[in-house]
Scaffold this active site. Structure first.
Site, PDB file in Angstrom:
ATOM      1  N   LYS A   1      -5.361  -8.818   5.131  1.00 31.37           N
ATOM      2  CA  LYS A   1      -6.199  -7.831   4.456  1.00 31.37           C
ATOM      3  C   LYS A   1      -6.416  -8.168   2.986  1.00 31.37           C
ATOM      4  O   LYS A   1      -7.196  -7.509   2.317  1.00 31.37           O
ATOM      5  CB  LYS A   1      -5.582  -6.428   4.563  1.00 31.37           C
ATOM      6  CG  LYS A   1      -5.780  -5.764   5.900  1.00 31.37           C
ATOM      7  CD  LYS A   1      -5.358  -4.305   5.810  1.00 31.37           C
ATOM      8  CE  LYS A   1      -5.678  -3.555   7.084  1.00 31.37           C
ATOM      9  NZ  LYS A   1      -5.311  -2.139   6.984  1.00 31.37           N
TER      10      LYS A   1
ATOM     11  N   ARG B   1      -8.248   9.435  10.724  1.00 33.50           N
ATOM     12  CA  ARG B   1      -9.164  10.125   9.824  1.00 33.50           C
ATOM     13  C   ARG B   1     -10.416  10.586  10.552  1.00 33.50           C
ATOM     14  O   ARG B   1     -10.964  11.625  10.266  1.00 33.50           O
ATOM     15  CB  ARG B   1      -9.580   9.220   8.665  1.00 33.50           C
ATOM     16  CG  ARG B   1      -8.472   8.940   7.697  1.00 33.50           C
ATOM     17  CD  ARG B   1      -8.929   7.946   6.696  1.00 33.50           C
ATOM     18  NE  ARG B   1      -9.271   6.726   7.428  1.00 33.50           N
ATOM     19  CZ  ARG B   1      -9.293   5.518   6.920  1.00 33.50           C
ATOM     20  NH1 ARG B   1      -9.041   5.342   5.664  1.00 33.50           N
ATOM     21  NH2 ARG B   1      -9.587   4.473   7.651  1.00 33.50           N
TER      22      ARG B   1
ATOM     23  N   HIS C   1      -2.195   9.264   2.940  1.00 34.34           N
ATOM     24  CA  HIS C   1      -0.942   8.757   3.511  1.00 34.34           C
ATOM     25  C   HIS C   1       0.177   9.782   3.316  1.00 34.34           C
ATOM     26  O   HIS C   1       0.967  10.036   4.229  1.00 34.34           O
ATOM     27  CB  HIS C   1      -0.517   7.446   2.830  1.00 34.34           C
ATOM     28  CG  HIS C   1      -1.432   6.296   3.071  1.00 34.34           C
ATOM     29  ND1 HIS C   1      -1.956   5.550   2.042  1.00 34.34           N
ATOM     30  CD2 HIS C   1      -1.897   5.751   4.216  1.00 34.34           C
ATOM     31  CE1 HIS C   1      -2.712   4.597   2.549  1.00 34.34           C
ATOM     32  NE2 HIS C   1      -2.698   4.698   3.870  1.00 34.34           N
TER      33      HIS C   1
ATOM     34  N   SER D   1      -7.647   3.710   1.325  1.00 35.42           N
ATOM     35  CA  SER D   1      -7.212   2.821   0.244  1.00 35.42           C
ATOM     36  C   SER D   1      -8.359   1.941  -0.227  1.00 35.42           C
ATOM     37  O   SER D   1      -8.513   1.692  -1.423  1.00 35.42           O
ATOM     38  CB  SER D   1      -6.044   1.950   0.710  1.00 35.42           C
ATOM     39  OG  SER D   1      -4.914   2.732   0.971  1.00 35.42           O
TER      40      SER D   1
END
Length: 168
Positions: free
Chosen positions: A43, A97, A19, A135
Protein backbone atom coordinates in the site's frame (compact mmCIF):
# COMPACT_ATOMS: atom_id res chain seq x y z
CA UNK A 1 -15.74 -20.35 29.60
CA UNK A 2 -13.36 -19.54 26.76
CA UNK A 3 -11.67 -16.16 26.87
CA UNK A 4 -12.83 -14.06 23.90
CA UNK A 5 -9.80 -12.52 22.21
CA UNK A 6 -10.49 -10.33 19.20
CA UNK A 7 -8.05 -9.11 16.59
CA UNK A 8 -8.68 -5.92 14.59
CA UNK A 9 -6.16 -5.82 11.73
CA UNK A 10 -5.35 -2.90 9.48
CA UNK A 11 -2.66 -0.72 8.03
CA UNK A 12 -3.79 2.28 10.13
CA UNK A 13 -1.92 4.78 7.94
CA UNK A 14 -2.95 6.83 9.87
CA UNK A 15 -5.38 5.63 12.50
CA UNK A 16 -8.62 7.63 12.11
CA UNK A 17 -11.68 8.35 14.19
CA UNK A 18 -13.41 5.68 12.10
CA UNK A 19 -10.88 3.09 13.25
CA UNK A 20 -11.31 4.26 16.85
CA UNK A 21 -15.07 3.89 16.57
CA UNK A 22 -14.67 0.24 15.51
CA UNK A 23 -12.04 -0.40 18.21
CA UNK A 24 -14.24 1.02 20.97
CA UNK A 25 -17.26 -1.01 19.88
CA UNK A 26 -15.29 -4.21 19.28
CA UNK A 27 -13.56 -3.95 22.66
CA UNK A 28 -16.97 -4.19 24.34
CA UNK A 29 -17.62 -7.52 22.58
CA UNK A 30 -14.45 -9.33 23.67
CA UNK A 31 -12.41 -9.84 26.82
CA UNK A 32 -9.26 -8.58 25.12
CA UNK A 33 -8.75 -6.80 21.78
CA UNK A 34 -5.52 -6.76 19.79
CA UNK A 35 -5.14 -3.93 17.30
CA UNK A 36 -2.88 -5.54 14.71
CA UNK A 37 -0.88 -3.09 12.60
CA UNK A 38 0.06 -4.64 9.26
CA UNK A 39 3.37 -3.96 7.54
CA UNK A 40 1.52 -3.86 4.19
CA UNK A 41 4.33 -2.40 2.08
CA UNK A 42 2.16 -2.96 -1.01
CA UNK A 43 0.00 0.00 0.00
CA UNK A 44 3.05 2.30 0.18
CA UNK A 45 2.23 3.70 3.63
CA UNK A 46 3.05 7.31 4.48
CA UNK A 47 4.16 6.31 7.98
CA UNK A 48 6.56 3.46 8.69
CA UNK A 49 5.47 0.55 10.86
CA UNK A 50 6.98 1.92 14.08
CA UNK A 51 5.25 5.27 13.57
CA UNK A 52 1.88 3.62 12.92
CA UNK A 53 2.24 1.38 15.97
CA UNK A 54 3.17 4.38 18.14
CA UNK A 55 0.15 6.36 16.92
CA UNK A 56 -2.17 3.42 17.55
CA UNK A 57 -0.73 2.88 21.04
CA UNK A 58 -1.29 6.53 21.93
CA UNK A 59 -4.89 6.36 20.76
CA UNK A 60 -5.54 3.07 22.59
CA UNK A 61 -4.22 4.56 25.84
CA UNK A 62 -7.11 7.03 25.78
CA UNK A 63 -9.69 4.29 25.18
CA UNK A 64 -8.24 2.10 27.90
CA UNK A 65 -8.25 4.99 30.37
CA UNK A 66 -11.76 6.21 29.58
CA UNK A 67 -13.56 2.91 28.94
CA UNK A 68 -11.59 0.45 31.06
CA UNK A 69 -11.25 -2.04 28.21
CA UNK A 70 -8.39 -4.47 27.56
CA UNK A 71 -6.60 -3.47 24.35
CA UNK A 72 -3.06 -3.91 23.07
CA UNK A 73 -1.33 -2.97 19.83
CA UNK A 74 0.93 -5.40 17.95
CA UNK A 75 2.63 -5.18 14.56
CA UNK A 76 2.43 -8.14 12.19
CA UNK A 77 3.83 -9.28 8.87
CA UNK A 78 2.37 -12.73 8.34
CA UNK A 79 -0.80 -14.43 7.22
CA UNK A 80 -3.62 -12.98 9.30
CA UNK A 81 -5.01 -16.30 10.51
CA UNK A 82 -1.53 -17.45 11.54
CA UNK A 83 -1.01 -14.21 13.45
CA UNK A 84 -4.45 -14.64 15.05
CA UNK A 85 -3.51 -18.12 16.24
CA UNK A 86 -0.16 -16.92 17.60
CA UNK A 87 -2.02 -14.28 19.66
CA UNK A 88 -4.68 -16.68 20.86
CA UNK A 89 -7.35 -14.69 19.02
CA UNK A 90 -10.55 -16.53 18.14
CA UNK A 91 -12.29 -13.60 16.45
CA UNK A 92 -11.23 -11.28 13.64
CA UNK A 93 -12.99 -7.91 13.62
CA UNK A 94 -13.51 -6.10 10.34
CA UNK A 95 -15.07 -2.68 9.91
CA UNK A 96 -17.37 -1.93 6.99
CA UNK A 97 -18.01 1.58 5.75
CA UNK A 98 -20.14 0.90 2.70
CA UNK A 99 -21.58 -1.90 0.62
CA UNK A 100 -18.48 -1.68 -1.61
CA UNK A 101 -16.33 -2.82 1.34
CA UNK A 102 -18.48 -5.89 1.91
CA UNK A 103 -17.58 -7.88 -1.22
CA UNK A 104 -13.83 -7.81 -0.54
CA UNK A 105 -14.26 -8.40 3.20
CA UNK A 106 -16.72 -11.25 2.57
CA UNK A 107 -14.24 -12.98 0.25
CA UNK A 108 -11.41 -12.54 2.75
CA UNK A 109 -13.56 -13.89 5.59
CA UNK A 110 -14.42 -16.91 3.47
CA UNK A 111 -10.78 -17.63 2.71
CA UNK A 112 -9.82 -17.22 6.37
CA UNK A 113 -12.64 -19.58 7.40
CA UNK A 114 -11.38 -22.24 4.99
CA UNK A 115 -7.82 -21.94 6.31
CA UNK A 116 -8.78 -21.69 10.00
CA UNK A 117 -12.43 -22.59 10.63
CA UNK A 118 -12.00 -22.12 14.38
CA UNK A 119 -11.48 -18.37 13.94
CA UNK A 120 -14.68 -16.37 13.39
CA UNK A 121 -14.98 -13.06 11.57
CA UNK A 122 -17.23 -10.34 12.92
CA UNK A 123 -18.24 -7.39 10.75
CA UNK A 124 -19.04 -4.07 12.41
CA UNK A 125 -20.69 -1.36 10.38
CA UNK A 126 -19.11 2.03 10.79
CA UNK A 127 -21.21 4.51 12.74
CA UNK A 128 -23.06 6.98 10.54
CA UNK A 129 -20.67 9.75 11.60
CA UNK A 130 -17.66 7.70 10.46
CA UNK A 131 -18.87 5.92 7.31
CA UNK A 132 -17.06 8.24 4.92
CA UNK A 133 -13.71 8.44 6.75
CA UNK A 134 -10.77 6.65 5.16
CA UNK A 135 -7.06 6.97 5.80
CA UNK A 136 -6.52 7.58 2.10
CA UNK A 137 -8.91 10.56 2.02
CA UNK A 138 -7.53 11.94 5.29
CA UNK A 139 -3.99 11.89 3.85
CA UNK A 140 -5.12 13.49 0.59
CA UNK A 141 -7.07 16.26 2.31
CA UNK A 142 -4.24 16.90 4.79
CA UNK A 143 -1.56 16.90 2.09
CA UNK A 144 -3.53 19.56 0.20
CA UNK A 145 -3.90 21.76 3.29
CA UNK A 146 -7.49 20.86 4.18
CA UNK A 147 -8.82 20.62 7.72
CA UNK A 148 -8.67 17.01 8.91
CA UNK A 149 -9.30 17.72 12.60
CA UNK A 150 -12.76 16.13 12.53
CA UNK A 151 -11.39 12.86 11.09
CA UNK A 152 -8.38 12.17 13.35
CA UNK A 153 -7.27 12.98 16.88
CA UNK A 154 -5.19 16.08 17.54
CA UNK A 155 -2.13 13.84 18.07
CA UNK A 156 -2.54 12.13 14.71
CA UNK A 157 -3.21 15.49 13.01
CA UNK A 158 0.05 16.82 14.44
CA UNK A 159 1.93 13.76 13.13
CA UNK A 160 0.38 14.23 9.69
CA UNK A 161 1.20 17.95 9.65
CA UNK A 162 4.80 17.14 10.61
CA UNK A 163 5.07 14.44 7.94
CA UNK A 164 3.67 16.69 5.22
CA UNK A 165 6.06 19.52 6.16
CA UNK A 166 8.99 17.08 5.86
CA UNK A 167 7.82 16.04 2.41
CA UNK A 168 7.38 19.61 1.16
Amino acid sequence: MTRRVGLYPGTFDPITNGHLDIVARAARQVDHLIVAVAVNAGKGPLFNLDERVAMAEAEMADLIATQGVSIEVRPFETLLVNFSKSCGANLIVRGLRAVSDFEYEFQMAGMNARISPEIETMFLMASERCQFISSRFVKEIGRLGGDISQFVSSRVKARLDEKFSQLA
